[in-house]
Design an enzyme around this catalytic site. Structure first.
Site, PDB file in Angstrom:
ATOM      1  CE1 TYR A 178      -3.565  -2.470  -0.306  1.00 19.99           C
ATOM      2  CE2 TYR A 178      -2.857  -3.338   1.802  1.00 19.99           C
ATOM      3  CZ  TYR A 178      -3.628  -3.450   0.651  1.00 19.99           C
ATOM      4  OH  TYR A 178      -4.446  -4.533   0.472  1.00 19.99           O
ATOM      5  N   GLY A 316      -4.467 -13.797  12.671  1.00 15.41           N
ATOM      6  CA  GLY A 316      -5.482 -13.282  11.767  1.00 15.41           C
ATOM      7  C   GLY A 316      -6.613 -14.255  11.527  1.00 15.41           C
ATOM      8  NE  ARG A 317      -4.548 -17.424   7.270  1.00 13.83           N
ATOM      9  CZ  ARG A 317      -3.619 -18.064   6.573  1.00 13.83           C
ATOM     10  NH1 ARG A 317      -3.933 -18.638   5.426  1.00 13.83           N
ATOM     11  NH2 ARG A 317      -2.383 -18.129   7.006  1.00 13.83           N
TER      12      ARG A 317
END
Length: 357
Positions: A178, A316-317
């Site tokens: 990003y 995260g997941r």
């Protein structure tokens, strides 16, 4: 030695444990404003030592995905305040991830249909899922030197908005290709001004952003996420002097006294060691609280903290499918499997309907 389940002080924050919920884009904010479904989602996961919110746009120009929330309008601030109040009522702490996607966007998301912005005028590799279908990422406008300074101030203002919304801290998103990454890496950054060329110039943007955010809300409430070797949308061929670059960034962040540095080891969601990199050398130069991320199992996380290789571990997941992940890790209980079909967009299914023990 400390345990994964022990309290820890990071900057101004005393956390109940060292388990962090990593930032996770879920695309469930129609109108770009946090809603009651998001309130429940974050409330369910408040047993984490720290929740880091999904990527949250610092300005309208920062958007690159559908239904992702911002933190720059009164309505967004009010929506996030309901989230933070729910997390605090459940005994948790939460940081806002401040996000600007840069060139990983499409004109359909941009104010007035204008080009997205970046360090470069070259388009990124990949596609954007727009309201009218999948389209190639748009060719960006290369920010002028003066415009770069304006974006630095947008990060600082977004940090102020986050504190107004009740967040305990912020994490600046400097990873995963990003905007900040688009300045750091010379496979993307082709500038010839003070923000391009040698390592010292390419690092200038992120260091200015973090100094501005620290000045706006206090360094003890500010963190940064970096991914030294994860460049999914960059041209083939890679970067030069990656270790030198990130050692330089870490060394120059150290005097700020940030709450934490959050480092993605290897490729996000992929191989951890495909590209050689000495994270310990970077950590030594930073000297502050060190958060690790990328595919950590319970055993890996326990060992990383017990052996002093990390102060915090971000999951995260596993936090998507296990709202009570902290309890499950304590008990070494079985983890529920993730429903990938419901990751992005939709309603409660695959979002707030995962059961706890």
């Amino acid at each position: 030695m400390p345990s994964l389940f022990d309290p820890v002080q990071i900057g101004d924050l005393l956390l109940a444990n060292r388990i962090v919920m990593a930032p996770l884009t879920r695309s469930r904010a129609p109108g770009l404003v946090p809603n009651e479904l998001m309130v429940e989602y974050y409330r369910q996961r408040a047993s984490a030592g720290l929740i880091i919110s999904e990527g949250t746009q610092i300005c309208a120009q920062g958007q690159g995905y559908f239904d992702t929330p911002g933190i720059h309008t009164p309505e967004q601030i009010a929506g996030w305040r309901r989230v933070t109040e729910a997390v605090h009522a459940a005994g948790g702490k939460i940081a806002a991830q401040l996000w600007h996607v840069g060139r990983v966007s499409h004109c359909d998301f941009q104010p007035g249909g204008q080009a997205p912005v970046s360090s470069t005028a070259r388009a990124a590799v990949g596609s954007a899922r727009t309201p009218t279908g999948l389209k190639p990422l748009s060719t960006p406008h290369a920010l002028s030197t003066a415009e770069v300074g304006a974006v630095v101030q947008q990060f600082a203002q977004a940090a102020r908005c986050a504190i107004e919304a009740g967040f305990d801290a912020v994490e600046v998103h400097g990873a995963n290709s990003y905007l900040i990454d688009q300045f750091l890496h010379d496979s993307i950054n082709d500038r010839v001004d003070a923000y391009g060329g040698p390592v010292e110039h390419r690092a200038r943007f992120v260091l200015e952003v973090m100094a501005a955010v620290a000045a706006a809300i206090g360094a003890g409430r500010a963190g940064l996420r970096l991914s030294p070797v994860n460049l999914a949308r960059a041209p083939a061929g890679g970067d030069s002097q990656v270790q030198l670059l990130y050692n330089h960034v870490a060394e120059h962040l150290a005097p700020l006294g940030l709450a934490f540095l959050h480092v993605v080891e290897g490729q996000t969601g992929g191989p951890r060691d495909a590209t050689p990199f000495d994270y310990s050398a970077m950590r030594e130069r930073f000297g502050g609280p060190w958060m690790v991320n990328n595919g950590y199992s319970r055993e890996m996380a326990l060992n990383a903290v017990a052996e002093g290789r990390a102060d915090l571990v971000a999951f995260g997941r596993d936090f998507i499918a296990n709202p009570d992940l902290v309890r499950r890790l304590r008990l070494n209980a079985e983890l529920q499997r993730l429903d990938r079909a419901s990751l992005y967009g939709g309603g409660a299914q695959g979002y707030t309907d995962y059961p706890s023990l």
